[in-house]
Design a protein around this motif. Structure first.
Motif, PDB file in Angstrom:
ATOM      1  N   TYR A 539       0.825  -1.214   0.000  1.00  0.00           N
ATOM      2  CA  TYR A 539       0.000   0.000   0.000  1.00  0.00           C
ATOM      3  C   TYR A 539       0.855   1.258   0.000  1.00  0.00           C
ATOM      4  O   TYR A 539       0.650   2.177  -0.810  1.00  0.00           O
ATOM      5  N   THR A 629      -5.575  -6.708  -2.540  1.00  0.00           N
ATOM      6  CA  THR A 629      -4.824  -5.543  -2.051  1.00  0.00           C
ATOM      7  C   THR A 629      -4.279  -4.728  -3.213  1.00  0.00           C
ATOM      8  O   THR A 629      -4.317  -3.492  -3.205  1.00  0.00           O
ATOM      9  N   THR A 633      -5.164  -0.792  -3.904  1.00  0.00           N
ATOM     10  CA  THR A 633      -4.095   0.214  -3.823  1.00  0.00           C
ATOM     11  C   THR A 633      -3.753   0.795  -5.190  1.00  0.00           C
ATOM     12  O   THR A 633      -3.349   1.960  -5.286  1.00  0.00           O
TER      13      THR A 633
END
Length: 652
Positions: A539, A629, A633
């Motif tokens: 991230y 994820t 992100t």
């Protein structure tokens, strides 16, 4: 009044940098929850459920030290991210006349807010996590849970003090960083070009050699006594190789591509390869970290799950009967000059006679006498010799040996001793699953020899395995201390002031269950920490990279690069940058599989062979989480890099 002003500035800074502040707060709260649960779980197990405090304490002390070490490193990483984010903000405050001491006070309030908020939320999460893990542990250990909510105040105090220590350490490092920094330099974009790497070919070659050596060790190690040592040697070499190849190997690869003028000066290749070269150089360390953490996560989770699932087959293989007895110095009928089959039958008849005197009877009685001998011309080295006929009678097998031949059951473990059997034709039986647990019983190299073998005996030993039943009721005798004492009394004619080791399947099962369950808990903690690290690194790299790439992509748009072409370049770069660690981790675990499988075989007596399936399943689950994820992100990166251009959307 000034304190309120500094607090207000700290709050505004947190609000302005919410993309960084919120993940920092969430990561810190999860770390607090993990640490609290490690402190509270042993208290609950010991005081509320009577689990052996020495047993649980040893494992949880290890988990606690591991968590403390990883938490300190994690907090330092989070603090570095936050300080880099606020560098330009501090430069603006300095240009407005604020002194460094005042910047330190703002930092103090920010860290204090992080500490208090993450501690409160983390403790609440930690209490919930501790109760979930407690129920999970009780289920695995076969214990009944208690009704009610129990909170360990000792764990609360220890957690608050340790997290306070961590934030105090972060404040010290942040203060030193502020005092040594030159804030005004952050107001200007760096104008210097990139300097070439020094000796890239040498370090890339060194990284490749290190990686190949690590892979070679993992795939060629066969001797059991070197498995664990070689595993850590391979891990060290693979880590070194991964870092060097990400830092230098990727640079050389793109450098060689750029030297191909015909391909390089195509419009898309020119922009893509040149930007990728800069991107990989800046992010090589983070990508290597993600690769190593992903590999550790997968190996840790897969091995601990495998050990937990192997408990039942391991018990069945190691303890085929309820009781096992080893008499280290046996002077019974073995001293008589009898044929091997008569020898075992004589022992069986005597034991049945002893049992009838105590109104019990043996069932599934297996008898294995063996002799500790000196190796030929090597009096300082010993081995355990089992007569071939004795082994065949015990296991109902039909092994045969020709003249001058020997069977060896654990030659990989005792390779030096096995090499001393010169003059014999040595045949390995290590692949026979029926014999694996027998080799574990003997104290040295285990040899199966013809009955007329000429080894020099030192002393005799006797091994028994059996089920014990009440002769009157025909019910199985319980596996408890009283039955153990009964077995001692029954064997008294054989012991003659000697001693014997009596093992029950229930004791072995309980110890194995506790050990593997605690390893599973340790693996769970490590998996959560590694997964959190990978997600946050992924991230933060997307966010910080998006902020850094904003100016570069803006220039590309102004010189006429079409949005579609720019979008394709960004998509390709992001995929390569953030899926390369996942692919690298997959390669690492595939090469590590043979060595880890051998370690697990030695721990489970080769009773469970589904590790590869579990490893691939863990990889698929992790890859799915990684992909989610990445999707989330990458959208933030795209918005930051293209100045929130709503007319462009990121496609995957």
């Amino acid at each position: 009044m000034q304190s309120a002003l500094y607090l207000l500035l700290a709050l505004r800074s947190l609000k302005k940098n919410y993309r960084i502040a919120l993940p920092l707060f969430g990561g810190s709260a999860i770390l607090v929850a993990l640490f609290y649960s490690t402190m509270a779980l042993p208290h609950s197990l010991t005081y509320h459920f009577g689990v052996d405090s020495l047993f649980t304490g040893a494992y949880f002390e290890l988990i606690e030290m591991m968590c403390q070490f990883l938490l300190v490193i994690f907090y330092l990483y989070l603090n570095a991210i936050w300080n880099n984010t606020r560098a330009k903000e501090n430069a603006i405050f300095t240009s407005l006349g604020m002194e460094k001491g005042q910047l330190v006070r703002i930092t103090f309030y920010q860290l204090a807010l992080f500490y208090l908020s993450s501690l409160v939320v983390g403790i609440v999460l930690g209490i919930c996590l501790e109760k979930v893990l407690l129920l999970f542990l009780l289920k695995l250990l076969g214990l009944e849970p208690l009704v009610g909510l129990y909170v360990s105040f000792d764990a609360l105090k220890t957690t608050a003090l340790f997290i306070l220590f961590c934030y105090g350490m972060l404040f010290v490092f942040s203060t030193i960083s502020i005092l040594r920094s030159k804030p005004l330099e952050h107001l200007h974009e760096p104008q210097d070009g990139e300097k070439p790497l020094k000796a890239p070919y040498f370090f890339a070659l060194l990284g490749l050699i290190s990686l190949l050596c690590g892979y070679g060790i993992a795939t060629t190690t066969r001797e059991e006594m070197y498995l664990v040592v070689n595993f850590f040697n391979a891990v060290l070499l693979v880590i070194i190789g991964t870092y060097l190849l990400f830092l230098y190997g990727s640079y050389i690869l793109l450098e060689l591509l750029c030297r191909n003028k015909k391909a390089y000066y195509q419009t898309r290749h020119f922009i893509f390869w040149s930007t990728m070269k800069a991107q990989l150089r800046k992010n090589a360390l983070a990508l290597a970290n993600m690769s190593i953490l992903s590999t550790m996560l997968l190996i840790t989770s897969a091995t601990t799950i495998t050990l937990q699932m192997s408990i039942k087959p391991t018990i069945e293989k190691r303890f085929p009967n309820a009781f096992q007895v080893t008499i280290p110095t046996f002077n019974g009928v073995l001293n008589q000059t009898e044929q091997p089959t008569t020898k075992i039958q004589s022992i069986r008849n005597e034991l049945n006679g002893f049992a009838s005197a105590y109104d019990v009877e043996f069932q599934n009685l297996s008898i294995l006498p063996f002799t500790i001998v000196s190796l030929p011309k090597q009096d300082n080295y010993s081995a355990s010799v089992i007569a071939l006929d004795d082994l065949n009678e015990m296991l109902h097998t039909n092994y045969k040996l020709n003249q001058n031949e020997l069977y060896v059951l654990d030659g990989d473990t005792f390779s030096d001793e096995a090499a001393m059997l010169q003059g014999y034709d040595v045949i390995s039986l290590e692949d026979d699953d029926r014999l694996y647990w027998i080799a574990d019983l003997t104290p040295a190299l285990t040899i199966v020899a013809p009955d007329d073998s000429d080894f020099k005996p030192i002393y005799n030993q006797l091994f028994l395995t059996f089920d014990l039943f009440d002769a009157k009721t025909k019910e199985k005798m319980p596996e408890n201390e009283a039955t153990g004492q009964l077995i001692f009394d029954l064997l008294e004619p054989y012991l003659r002031d000697q001693y014997a080791y009596v093992y029950s399947r229930s004791d072995f099962s309980e110890n194995l269950k506790y050990a593997y369950t605690m390893l599973l808990v340790s693996g769970l903690y490590m998996t959560i920490i590694f997964l959190l690290a990978v997600i946050l690194i992924l991230y933060f790299k997307q966010i910080t990279q998006g902020q850094e790439d904003r100016r570069r992509f803006k220039i590309m748009k102004h010189i006429g690069l079409e949005p579609e072409g720019l979008r394709q370049i960004i998509n390709s770069q992001v995929r390569i940058m953030f899926f390369s660690p996942l692919i690298t981790a997959l390669i690492h675990i595939l090469f590590a599989y043979p060595l880890i499988q051998q370690i697990l075989d030695s721990m489970t007596y080769q009773a469970f062979d589904h590790f590869f399936i579990i490893l691939i399943a863990c990889f698929m689950i992790f890859a799915f989480i990684y992909w989610i994820t990445f999707r989330l992100t990458a959208r933030s990166y795209y918005k930051l890099a293209l100045l929130n251009d709503q007319n462009n959307t990121l496609t995957f």
